[in-house]
Enzyme design. Structure first.
Site, PDB file in Angstrom:
ATOM      1  N   LYS A 154       0.842  -1.206   0.000  1.00  0.00           N
ATOM      2  CA  LYS A 154       0.000   0.000   0.000  1.00  0.00           C
ATOM      3  C   LYS A 154       0.873   1.250   0.000  1.00  0.00           C
ATOM      4  CE  LYS A 154      -1.709   1.436   4.181  1.00  0.00           C
ATOM      5  NZ  LYS A 154      -1.268   2.805   4.510  1.00  0.00           N
ATOM      6  N   ASP A 201      -4.816   7.854  10.057  1.00  0.00           N
ATOM      7  CA  ASP A 201      -5.005   7.177  11.337  1.00  0.00           C
ATOM      8  C   ASP A 201      -4.771   8.120  12.499  1.00  0.00           C
ATOM      9  OD1 ASP A 201      -5.438   4.507  10.302  1.00  0.00           O
ATOM     10  OD2 ASP A 201      -3.391   4.702   9.578  1.00  0.00           O
ATOM     11  N   ARG A 222      -3.830  10.228   4.779  1.00  0.00           N
ATOM     12  CA  ARG A 222      -2.686  11.103   4.945  1.00  0.00           C
ATOM     13  C   ARG A 222      -1.779  11.147   3.716  1.00  0.00           C
ATOM     14  NH1 ARG A 222       0.385  13.565   8.940  1.00  0.00           N
ATOM     15  NH2 ARG A 222       2.611  13.410   8.599  1.00  0.00           N
TER      16      ARG A 222
HETATM   17  N1  EPU Z   1       6.524  13.730  11.541  1.00  0.00           N
HETATM   18  C1  EPU Z   1       6.682  15.032  11.951  1.00  0.00           C
HETATM   19  N2  EPU Z   1       6.744  16.010  10.992  1.00  0.00           N
HETATM   20  C2  EPU Z   1       6.641  15.735   9.667  1.00  0.00           C
HETATM   21  C3  EPU Z   1       6.487  14.396   9.254  1.00  0.00           C
HETATM   22  C4  EPU Z   1       6.425  13.401  10.219  1.00  0.00           C
HETATM   23  O1  EPU Z   1       6.767  15.289  13.137  1.00  0.00           O
HETATM   24  O2  EPU Z   1       6.709  16.670   8.857  1.00  0.00           O
HETATM   25  C5  EPU Z   1       6.396  12.661  12.548  1.00  0.00           C
HETATM   26  C6  EPU Z   1       4.977  12.084  12.512  1.00  0.00           C
HETATM   27  O3  EPU Z   1       4.111  12.859  13.304  1.00  0.00           O
HETATM   28  C7  EPU Z   1       5.170  10.702  13.038  1.00  0.00           C
HETATM   29  C8  EPU Z   1       6.590  10.343  12.570  1.00  0.00           C
HETATM   30  O4  EPU Z   1       7.233  11.575  12.232  1.00  0.00           O
HETATM   31  O5  EPU Z   1       5.122  10.714  14.434  1.00  0.00           O
HETATM   32  C9  EPU Z   1       6.643   9.396  11.389  1.00  0.00           C
HETATM   33  O6  EPU Z   1       6.029   9.992  10.259  1.00  0.00           O
HETATM   34  P1  EPU Z   1       6.453   9.660   8.763  1.00  0.00           P
HETATM   35  O7  EPU Z   1       6.404  10.927   7.994  1.00  0.00           O
HETATM   36  O8  EPU Z   1       7.717   8.870   8.767  1.00  0.00           O
HETATM   37  O9  EPU Z   1       5.287   8.695   8.314  1.00  0.00           O
HETATM   38  P2  EPU Z   1       4.187   8.922   7.183  1.00  0.00           P
HETATM   39  O10 EPU Z   1       4.832   9.191   5.888  1.00  0.00           O
HETATM   40  O11 EPU Z   1       3.139   9.844   7.665  1.00  0.00           O
HETATM   41  C10 EPU Z   1       4.214   6.393   6.537  1.00  0.00           C
HETATM   42  C11 EPU Z   1       3.172   5.307   6.374  1.00  0.00           C
HETATM   43  C12 EPU Z   1       2.654   4.872   7.724  1.00  0.00           C
HETATM   44  C13 EPU Z   1       3.828   4.415   8.575  1.00  0.00           C
HETATM   45  C14 EPU Z   1       4.900   5.522   8.657  1.00  0.00           C
HETATM   46  C15 EPU Z   1       6.134   5.104   9.426  1.00  0.00           C
HETATM   47  C16 EPU Z   1       2.182   5.872   4.272  1.00  0.00           C
HETATM   48  C17 EPU Z   1       0.980   6.314   3.526  1.00  0.00           C
HETATM   49  N3  EPU Z   1       2.061   5.801   5.577  1.00  0.00           N
HETATM   50  O12 EPU Z   1       3.517   7.471   7.150  1.00  0.00           O
HETATM   51  O13 EPU Z   1       1.818   3.745   7.457  1.00  0.00           O
HETATM   52  O14 EPU Z   1       3.374   4.106   9.873  1.00  0.00           O
HETATM   53  O15 EPU Z   1       5.292   5.912   7.337  1.00  0.00           O
HETATM   54  O16 EPU Z   1       6.762   4.012   8.809  1.00  0.00           O
HETATM   55  O17 EPU Z   1       3.206   5.562   3.686  1.00  0.00           O
HETATM   56  C18 EPU Z   1       0.068   2.198   7.766  1.00  0.00           C
HETATM   57  O18 EPU Z   1       0.371   1.704   6.672  1.00  0.00           O
HETATM   58  O19 EPU Z   1      -0.751   1.620   8.567  1.00  0.00           O
HETATM   59  C19 EPU Z   1       0.680   3.470   8.160  1.00  0.00           C
HETATM   60  C20 EPU Z   1       0.203   4.226   9.144  1.00  0.00           C
END
Ligand code: EPU
Length: 420
Positions: A22, A116, A92
């Site tokens: 995904k 989420d 997101r």
């Molecule tokens: N964060 C910040 N500032 C930012 C970006 C992120 O503080 O500008 C923090 C977030 O609040 C969070 C942490 O950094 O606490 C991790 O965020 P990250 O940006 O790495 O994750 P994401 O891109 O929002 C993706 C996956 C998530 C997965 C995370 C971590 C997608 C669509 N989502 O989210 O997947 O948990 O990376 O590996 O790629 C899932 O598939 O169930 C899911 C939630």
């Protein structure tokens, strides 16, 4: 409304295949915005989030045609550079259209993302990176108005945290920027390497994806491409925990075991045996799990999206385990649901303390997010009696044919439509 009814007691046995991730496919769909023409992506899972991203792209003017696990994407010359708030709030990953639209059209209007409920999930790292490349932002009534008046220019950016989404947004913005973009402390997830591979087949020049430093040389334009998505390590890992929690034996096919190194290590510590080839992995579960301590960390550390499934497993272990959640501040809503099933799980700050109990007992539970939902289904497989999981659209967001695949492994699970 739909719910899953799970009858506990069956051991999961046999083999199951997984499709593409995904968290890779959603990004490929966004990346197509960078090149007008016809793209093809294969190994695409039939999940709700992919459907929602199709709707986001449709709003932008892009047509996605799904055919089994393949999707054809027609990207026009002119795009509508905005995303509707109702769709963005559901997912997101929609924030990634920001980098792609800025690169392609120089403007974007993107509602702030939802997804989420894991506590505060800011996008400051995305915005800081894009600002360094010349983008300007204004928040107007919940919608981010972005523009790059002089076009995007390559920049040196060093992330405070290796954010997956920010790394991807900068990749999408950097591939057609003027000059060189270097991302330091980049996320190293396999899905980022896969996005980079897709962009490279479109003609982008990227080095170092999958490492902490990514260097991108901007090119004037990109062309449409064909790509097969990297297998879903989280779906694979979830079925492996299914073997572990039921004392069964499951082989996951069409996956990359190397992407699950840390998760397999912790399953072994919990008493599982495993065996793997290039594209398959088998896990044999123990009669009862042994306790394990670990912390979630960015890749190649233990994946936060496998944390709830592991807690479900360890809630029946022969002692106390401690898991430290380092990625999200509030990924714990599932704990109350698990405790209702008889688990003894306590939250202390970022630590989850799991005192193993002799048995879980089935009851109605709420799938509060994708992985929590999967974890509660697995807990139901190990519990006495029936577990009814409501709000299953969360599970449908991320798992392709979950009920069918678990049934194929001998799990007693069915989907039911319920009247309000
Ligand atoms: N964060 C910040 N500032 C930012 C970006 C992120 O503080 O500008 C923090 C977030 O609040 C969070 C942490 O950094 O606490 C991790 O965020 P990250 O940006 O790495 O994750 P994401 O891109 O929002 C993706 C996956 C998530 C997965 C995370 C971590 C997608 C669509 N989502 O989210 O997947 O948990 O990376 O590996 O790629 C899932 O598939 O169930 C899911 C939630």
């Amino acid at each position: 409304m739909e719910q899953f009814v799970v009858e506990g007691g069956a051991r999961l046995e046999g083999s199951v295949s997984v499709l593409g991730a995904k968290n890779a496919v959603l990004k490929h769909l966004v990346a197509t915005l960078l090149a007008p023409g016809t793209h093809h992506i294969t190994n695409v899972p039939g999940i709700l989030d992919v459907e929602i991203m199709g709707q986001v792209l449709a709003h932008i003017g892009v047509e996605c045609t799904f055919d089994g696990s393949a999707v054809t994407i027609e990207v026009p010359d002119d795009l509508v550079p905005e995303t509707p708030i109702d769709l963005v709030r559901r997912m997101r990953a929609s924030i990634l259209v920001l980098g792609a639209l800025l690169a392609r059209t120089g403007v974007a209007r993107v509602a702030l993302p939802g997804g989420d409920d894991f506590g505060s999930r800011p996008i400051d790292i995305h915005l800081e990176g894009l600002e360094a490349m010349g983008a300007e932002f204004e928040l107007v009534h919940g919608v981010l108005h972005a523009s790059a008046p002089d076009g995007l220019t390559g920049a040196e950016v060093f992330f405070e945290f290796p954010s997956v989404g920010a790394t991807e947004n900068l990749l999408l913005a950097g591939v057609m920027a003027k000059g060189t973009t270097r991302i330091g402390n980049a996320a190293r997830e396999p899905e980022i390497e896969d996005l980079s591979a897709f962009l490279s087949s479109m003609g982008a020049s990227i080095e170092g994806a999958g490492t902490s430093t990514i260097t991108i040389e901007g090119v004037p334009s990109l062309s449409p491409a064909v790509h097969r998505a990297v297998p879903d390590r989280l779906a694979a890992g979830t079925y492996l925990v299914g073997a572990a929690i039921t004392g069964g034996e499951v082989t996951v096919r069409d996956c990359v075991p190397d992407h699950l190194r840390m998760e397999l290590r912790k399953l072994a510590d919990a008493g599982c045996e495993w065996d793997a080839g290039d594209d398959w992995v088998t896990v044999r579960g123990p009669e009862r799990a042994t306790p394990v301590d670990f912390a979630t960390l960015p890749y190649p550390g233990f994946h936060t999206d496998m944390h709830p499934q592991m807690v479900a497993l360890l809630s029946g272990a022969s002692g106390t385990s401690v898991i430290t959640e380092n990625i999200y501040s509030a990924r714990f809503r599932y704990v109350g649901e698990l405790n209702r099933m008889g688990a003894d799980v306590q939250i202390e700050g970022q630590h989850v303390i799991i005192r193993g109990v002799d048995r879980l007992s089935g009851c109605p539970v709420d799938a509060c997010d994708i992985r929590a939902g999967a974890a509660l289904v697995l807990a139901g497989m190990a519990a006495d009696g029936y577990t009814t999981v409501v709000n299953v659209e969360h599970i449908d967001r991320g798992y392709d044919n979950f009920v069918e695949k678990l049934s194929g492994l001998g799990g007693q699970i069915r989907r039911e439509v319920v009247d309000n």
